[in-house]
Design a protein around this motif. Structure first.
Motif, PDB file in Angstrom:
ATOM      1  N   PHE A 387       5.651  20.038   1.923  1.00 49.22           N
ATOM      2  CA  PHE A 387       4.529  19.250   2.439  1.00 49.22           C
ATOM      3  C   PHE A 387       4.305  18.023   1.561  1.00 49.22           C
ATOM      4  O   PHE A 387       4.326  18.104   0.328  1.00 49.22           O
ATOM      5  CB  PHE A 387       3.258  20.101   2.470  1.00 49.22           C
ATOM      6  N   GLN A 388       4.088  16.883   2.200  1.00 50.33           N
ATOM      7  CA  GLN A 388       3.836  15.627   1.500  1.00 50.33           C
ATOM      8  C   GLN A 388       2.388  15.190   1.724  1.00 50.33           C
ATOM      9  O   GLN A 388       2.012  14.840   2.840  1.00 50.33           O
ATOM     10  CB  GLN A 388       4.784  14.539   2.003  1.00 50.33           C
ATOM     11  N   PRO A 389       1.544  15.201   0.683  1.00 52.86           N
ATOM     12  CA  PRO A 389       0.138  14.826   0.867  1.00 52.86           C
ATOM     13  C   PRO A 389      -0.061  13.338   1.120  1.00 52.86           C
ATOM     14  O   PRO A 389      -1.069  12.927   1.686  1.00 52.86           O
ATOM     15  CB  PRO A 389      -0.517  15.253  -0.440  1.00 52.86           C
ATOM     16  N   VAL A 390       0.893  12.526   0.681  1.00 48.34           N
ATOM     17  CA  VAL A 390       0.845  11.075   0.887  1.00 48.34           C
ATOM     18  C   VAL A 390       2.207  10.622   1.405  1.00 48.34           C
ATOM     19  O   VAL A 390       3.242  11.016   0.855  1.00 48.34           O
ATOM     20  CB  VAL A 390       0.515  10.319  -0.426  1.00 48.34           C
ATOM     21  N   LEU A 391       2.204   9.838   2.469  1.00 48.89           N
ATOM     22  CA  LEU A 391       3.443   9.284   3.007  1.00 48.89           C
ATOM     23  C   LEU A 391       3.413   7.767   2.843  1.00 48.89           C
ATOM     24  O   LEU A 391       2.496   7.099   3.331  1.00 48.89           O
ATOM     25  CB  LEU A 391       3.614   9.651   4.478  1.00 48.89           C
ATOM     26  N   GLY A 392       4.423   7.244   2.157  1.00 49.88           N
ATOM     27  CA  GLY A 392       4.471   5.814   1.878  1.00 49.88           C
ATOM     28  C   GLY A 392       5.094   5.010   3.002  1.00 49.88           C
ATOM     29  O   GLY A 392       5.348   5.503   4.100  1.00 49.88           O
ATOM     30  N   GLU A 393       5.367   3.754   2.694  1.00 54.86           N
ATOM     31  CA  GLU A 393       5.908   2.809   3.669  1.00 54.86           C
ATOM     32  C   GLU A 393       7.286   3.261   4.179  1.00 54.86           C
ATOM     33  O   GLU A 393       8.103   3.764   3.413  1.00 54.86           O
ATOM     34  CB  GLU A 393       6.012   1.430   3.017  1.00 54.86           C
ATOM     35  N   VAL A 394       7.530   3.070   5.486  1.00 49.91           N
ATOM     36  CA  VAL A 394       8.793   3.503   6.092  1.00 49.91           C
ATOM     37  C   VAL A 394       9.694   2.325   6.470  1.00 49.91           C
ATOM     38  O   VAL A 394      10.891   2.515   6.716  1.00 49.91           O
ATOM     39  CB  VAL A 394       8.547   4.365   7.340  1.00 49.91           C
ATOM     40  N   ASP A 395       9.144   1.122   6.547  1.00 47.51           N
ATOM     41  CA  ASP A 395       9.923  -0.050   6.951  1.00 47.51           C
ATOM     42  C   ASP A 395      10.359  -0.867   5.748  1.00 47.51           C
ATOM     43  O   ASP A 395       9.777  -0.780   4.663  1.00 47.51           O
ATOM     44  CB  ASP A 395       9.100  -0.940   7.885  1.00 47.51           C
ATOM     45  N   ALA A 396      11.398  -1.687   5.965  1.00 48.69           N
ATOM     46  CA  ALA A 396      11.861  -2.627   4.938  1.00 48.69           C
ATOM     47  C   ALA A 396      10.963  -3.859   4.985  1.00 48.69           C
ATOM     48  O   ALA A 396      10.949  -4.593   5.971  1.00 48.69           O
ATOM     49  CB  ALA A 396      13.309  -3.010   5.178  1.00 48.69           C
ATOM     50  N   LEU A 397      10.208  -4.075   3.913  1.00 49.95           N
ATOM     51  CA  LEU A 397       9.270  -5.199   3.855  1.00 49.95           C
ATOM     52  C   LEU A 397       9.670  -6.152   2.738  1.00 49.95           C
ATOM     53  O   LEU A 397      10.741  -6.026   2.141  1.00 49.95           O
ATOM     54  CB  LEU A 397       7.847  -4.667   3.615  1.00 49.95           C
ATOM     55  N   ALA A 398       8.790  -7.090   2.430  1.00 45.03           N
ATOM     56  CA  ALA A 398       8.992  -7.981   1.288  1.00 45.03           C
ATOM     57  C   ALA A 398       8.993  -7.161   0.001  1.00 45.03           C
ATOM     58  O   ALA A 398       8.552  -5.995   0.000  1.00 45.03           O
ATOM     59  CB  ALA A 398       7.887  -9.029   1.259  1.00 45.03           C
ATOM     60  N   PRO A 399       9.504  -7.721  -1.104  1.00 44.82           N
ATOM     61  CA  PRO A 399       9.440  -6.989  -2.373  1.00 44.82           C
ATOM     62  C   PRO A 399       8.018  -6.517  -2.679  1.00 44.82           C
ATOM     63  O   PRO A 399       7.041  -7.172  -2.304  1.00 44.82           O
ATOM     64  CB  PRO A 399       9.921  -8.031  -3.389  1.00 44.82           C
ATOM     65  N   ASP A 400       7.909  -5.390  -3.361  1.00 49.47           N
ATOM     66  CA  ASP A 400       6.596  -4.785  -3.609  1.00 49.47           C
ATOM     67  C   ASP A 400       5.602  -5.759  -4.234  1.00 49.47           C
ATOM     68  O   ASP A 400       4.420  -5.780  -3.873  1.00 49.47           O
ATOM     69  CB  ASP A 400       6.752  -3.557  -4.515  1.00 49.47           C
ATOM     70  N   ALA A 401       6.054  -6.561  -5.164  1.00 44.60           N
ATOM     71  CA  ALA A 401       5.154  -7.480  -5.862  1.00 44.60           C
ATOM     72  C   ALA A 401       4.608  -8.566  -4.937  1.00 44.60           C
ATOM     73  O   ALA A 401       3.594  -9.202  -5.236  1.00 44.60           O
ATOM     74  CB  ALA A 401       5.865  -8.113  -7.043  1.00 44.60           C
ATOM     75  N   GLN A 402       5.293  -8.768  -3.788  1.00 41.94           N
ATOM     76  CA  GLN A 402       4.851  -9.805  -2.850  1.00 41.94           C
ATOM     77  C   GLN A 402       3.974  -9.246  -1.719  1.00 41.94           C
ATOM     78  O   GLN A 402       3.498 -10.002  -0.877  1.00 41.94           O
ATOM     79  CB  GLN A 402       6.073 -10.505  -2.249  1.00 41.94           C
ATOM     80  N   ILE A 403       3.781  -7.942  -1.716  1.00 39.47           N
ATOM     81  CA  ILE A 403       2.932  -7.347  -0.679  1.00 39.47           C
ATOM     82  C   ILE A 403       1.487  -7.792  -0.910  1.00 39.47           C
ATOM     83  O   ILE A 403       0.940  -7.648  -2.002  1.00 39.47           O
ATOM     84  CB  ILE A 403       3.026  -5.807  -0.715  1.00 39.47           C
ATOM     85  N   GLU A 404       0.869  -8.356   0.117  1.00 39.40           N
ATOM     86  CA  GLU A 404      -0.471  -8.916  -0.001  1.00 39.40           C
ATOM     87  C   GLU A 404      -1.571  -7.947   0.409  1.00 39.40           C
ATOM     88  O   GLU A 404      -2.731  -8.107   0.026  1.00 39.40           O
ATOM     89  CB  GLU A 404      -0.577 -10.174   0.872  1.00 39.40           C
ATOM     90  N   ARG A 405      -1.204  -6.942   1.188  1.00 42.13           N
ATOM     91  CA  ARG A 405      -2.216  -6.033   1.724  1.00 42.13           C
ATOM     92  C   ARG A 405      -1.605  -4.652   1.897  1.00 42.13           C
ATOM     93  O   ARG A 405      -0.505  -4.512   2.428  1.00 42.13           O
ATOM     94  CB  ARG A 405      -2.713  -6.579   3.072  1.00 42.13           C
ATOM     95  N   VAL A 406      -2.336  -3.640   1.427  1.00 43.29           N
ATOM     96  CA  VAL A 406      -1.955  -2.253   1.658  1.00 43.29           C
ATOM     97  C   VAL A 406      -3.049  -1.605   2.495  1.00 43.29           C
ATOM     98  O   VAL A 406      -4.225  -1.602   2.109  1.00 43.29           O
ATOM     99  CB  VAL A 406      -1.774  -1.468   0.344  1.00 43.29           C
ATOM    100  N   VAL A 407      -2.663  -1.094   3.644  1.00 45.78           N
ATOM    101  CA  VAL A 407      -3.618  -0.427   4.534  1.00 45.78           C
ATOM    102  C   VAL A 407      -3.471   1.083   4.359  1.00 45.78           C
ATOM    103  O   VAL A 407      -2.407   1.652   4.641  1.00 45.78           O
ATOM    104  CB  VAL A 407      -3.387  -0.811   6.008  1.00 45.78           C
ATOM    105  N   LEU A 408      -4.509   1.704   3.862  1.00 45.42           N
ATOM    106  CA  LEU A 408      -4.551   3.160   3.749  1.00 45.42           C
ATOM    107  C   LEU A 408      -5.183   3.724   5.017  1.00 45.42           C
ATOM    108  O   LEU A 408      -6.168   3.175   5.517  1.00 45.42           O
ATOM    109  CB  LEU A 408      -5.372   3.592   2.538  1.00 45.42           C
ATOM    110  N   CYS A 409      -4.634   4.805   5.521  1.00 49.13           N
ATOM    111  CA  CYS A 409      -5.187   5.405   6.730  1.00 49.13           C
ATOM    112  C   CYS A 409      -4.826   6.875   6.766  1.00 49.13           C
ATOM    113  O   CYS A 409      -4.084   7.383   5.905  1.00 49.13           O
ATOM    114  CB  CYS A 409      -4.661   4.696   7.984  1.00 49.13           C
ATOM    115  N   SER A 410      -5.325   7.563   7.784  1.00 51.58           N
ATOM    116  CA  SER A 410      -5.041   8.981   7.951  1.00 51.58           C
ATOM    117  C   SER A 410      -5.046   9.308   9.435  1.00 51.58           C
ATOM    118  O   SER A 410      -5.977   8.927  10.149  1.00 51.58           O
ATOM    119  CB  SER A 410      -6.089   9.824   7.208  1.00 51.58           C
TER     120      SER A 410
END
Length: 528
Positions: A387-410
């Motif tokens: 079981f995984q309590p947190v599931l991270g990003e699944v798509d190929a996006l910009a480098p992590d340092a360039q990510i401008e917004r993280v949307v947390l949801c459930s």
């Protein structure tokens, strides 16, 4: 119905035995009405004469059942006055002895871990112990799949279900596209093969409220029934699936008691819609949430509560997630809002793979049951998985340092966010899912947030602001941000406005609200 005078001890015993014999002999209901009275009112310190002076004057002058029966035995020559006094004094001495012993009593959870509970332990409180490996050998999963996709040759199967069986068979052939119902069935089947019984009850739960489960087939000619999960192999435990009536209080109370007596059985109750569980709120508050703290009694009961905003109105949208989170403390239960069939499979298996028991409150999906994106691969259920309590990003996006917004949801809103982000090609917005809300996975979430040091943190939910997980998760997300040494101090809320009703009754308004919250969460400017 039998009526008996509560002052007549022998008559009470006689009719009690008679009622038991009648029930055993005929399997029919019988009511025993013992006519008696309350001597002290609500409790020993209450003064019932405030409101019932005449009745309680009569009660004060009335001899107790003990006195009446003692006089009867003395008159019959069975005992003497001295015998009665000796027995009464011994009884009071025993009460005094036990009262004094209670003064020095120290709680020890291990005192009751015997009988059916032998081999289980009291929880350690270590969070990492709550994620045991729960994967299953692929050949075992294939054997379960064969049973799920097969009906007896002489069984007149409904044509629509026959098509579903072909679809299931294809899942196991390709190893892809496993939906929610199949993930659930594999979880059940794997436990049966490990000699754990499974018991599921709920309104229409054999087929599933949304016709997704079909765990019991009905012959279209003679209405005989066939349960595929009971035919995986010759030597296995059995599953019981009961279509219960709409008395949530009574049924859930029974299943809670069943889970106490059978800790090595997976016991589940499914609400027809999640908010229908409010008719069983007493069982949830007084027993499921607090039974371990009050009485040292663990339970592994699973509540399946259909939850999600699809425009079905106030009574068919919210399972009232906020109510369960408000009851959470002292690691008393698991509360999850899961988005993948594989994670559901692992959550079910975890219930019996831990060496202790905790209730599982699960926000069960509705539209995700057939959602093309809400699927898992066979390998997600295989060896080495959990079981995984947190599931991270699944798509190929910009480098992590360039990510401008993280949307947390459930929960289900994740797929709305994912579809819109892909359509708009927003490669600087990451989406992280909280699959378990309690116990809150602070370390796992902090590890994900640490990847995006320059991003704004958004909490997005489709529930109203005073509902859902926001008020519960807000400060806990803040603690995770501190643990990750993140540049952002607090999350920003995006979701429906606070409301007295959990959802609108108009599909048009629902759709507008949903589109608005998805756009705001992703940072999309809304024209007009």
């Amino acid at each position: 119905m039998l009526h008996v005078n509560g002052d007549d001890a022998e008559a009470v015993i006689y009719v009690s035995r008679l009622a038991e014999d009648y029930r055993q002999a005929f399997g029919s209901d019988i009511v025993l009405d013992i006519v008696c009275y309350r001597r002290h009112g609500h409790n020993e310190t209450d003064e019932p004469a405030f409101t019932q002076p005449v009745m309680y004057k009569a009660i004060a002058e009335h001899e107790t059942p003990h006195t009446l029966y003692a006089k009867r035995l003395v008159a019959a020559g069975v005992v003497t006055e001295a015998d009665v006094k000796t027995q009464w004094d011994a009884f009071f001495a025993k009460l005094d002895e036990d009262f004094k012993a209670a003064q020095a009593y120290k709680v020890n959870k291990a005192d009751w871990l015997e009988g059916g509970w032998a081999g289980l332990t009291a929880p350690t409180g270590k969070v990492e112990s709550a994620y045991p490996e729960t994967g299953v050998a692929l050949e075992t999963l294939q054997s379960i799949g064969k049973a799920l996709a097969t009906a007896p040759d002489d069984f007149d199967l409904n044509a629509k279900i026959a098509r579903q069986l072909k679809a299931k068979a294809k899942m196991f052939e390709t190893g892809e596209g496993f939906d929610w119902a199949t993930g659930e069935a594999m979880g059940f089947g794997s436990l049966l093969l490990e000699n754990h019984r499974v018991r599921l009850s709920g309104e229409d739960c054999q087929r599933g409220t949304f016709s997704q489960r079909h765990a019991v087939f009905t012959d279209q000619t003679n209405q005989s029934q066939y349960t595929p999960l009971n035919h995986i192999q010759a030597e296995q435990a059995k599953i019981e699936i009961w279509n219960s009536f709409l008395s949530e209080y009574g049924v859930l109370g029974f299943e809670y008691g069943y889970s106490l007596r059978n800790p090595k059985t997976l016991v589940l109750w499914e609400a027809q819609f999640g908010d229908f569980a409010n008719c069983a709120q007493v069982i949830i508050d007084q027993f499921i949430a607090s039974g371990e703290t009050k009485w040292l009694r663990m339970s592994g009961l699973v509540l399946l509560l259909p939850h999600g905003y699809e425009g079905q109105g106030p009574e068919h949208s919210s399972a009232r997630l906020e109510r369960y989170l408000q009851l959470c403390a002292e690691d008393n239960m698991f509360v999850c809002n899961i988005t993948t069939p594989a994670n559901y499979f692992h959550a079910l298996r975890r219930q019996l793979k831990l060496d202790y028991r905790k209730p599982l409150i699960l926000m069960e999906p509705k539209s995700l049951l057939r959602h093309k994106l809400a699927v898992s691969e066979l390998s997600d259920f295989g060896p080495g998985t959990r079981f995984q309590p947190v599931l991270g990003e699944v798509d190929a996006l910009a480098p992590d340092a360039q990510i401008e917004r993280v949307v947390l949801c459930s929960g289900k809103v994740y797929y709305d966010l994912l579809a819109e982000r892909r359509e708009k090609e927003l490669n600087k917005v990451a989406i992280v899912r909280l699959e378990q809300l309690y116990p809150f996975p602070e370390s796992a979430l902090a590890a994900e947030l640490k990847r995006y040091p320059n991003a704004q943190i958004i909490w997005c939910q489709e529930e109203t602001e005073n509902g859902g997980a926001w008020y519960f998760a807000d400060r806990r997300i803040e603690k995770a941000l501190v643990a990750a040494k993140h540049n952002t101090g607090r999350p920003v809320y995006v979701g429906r406005a606070a409301a007295a009703s959990p959802a609108t009754g108009l599909a048009r308004i629902h759709a507008a609200e949903q589109a608005d919250l998805v756009a705001k969460a992703l940072g999309i400017k809304i024209e007009g």
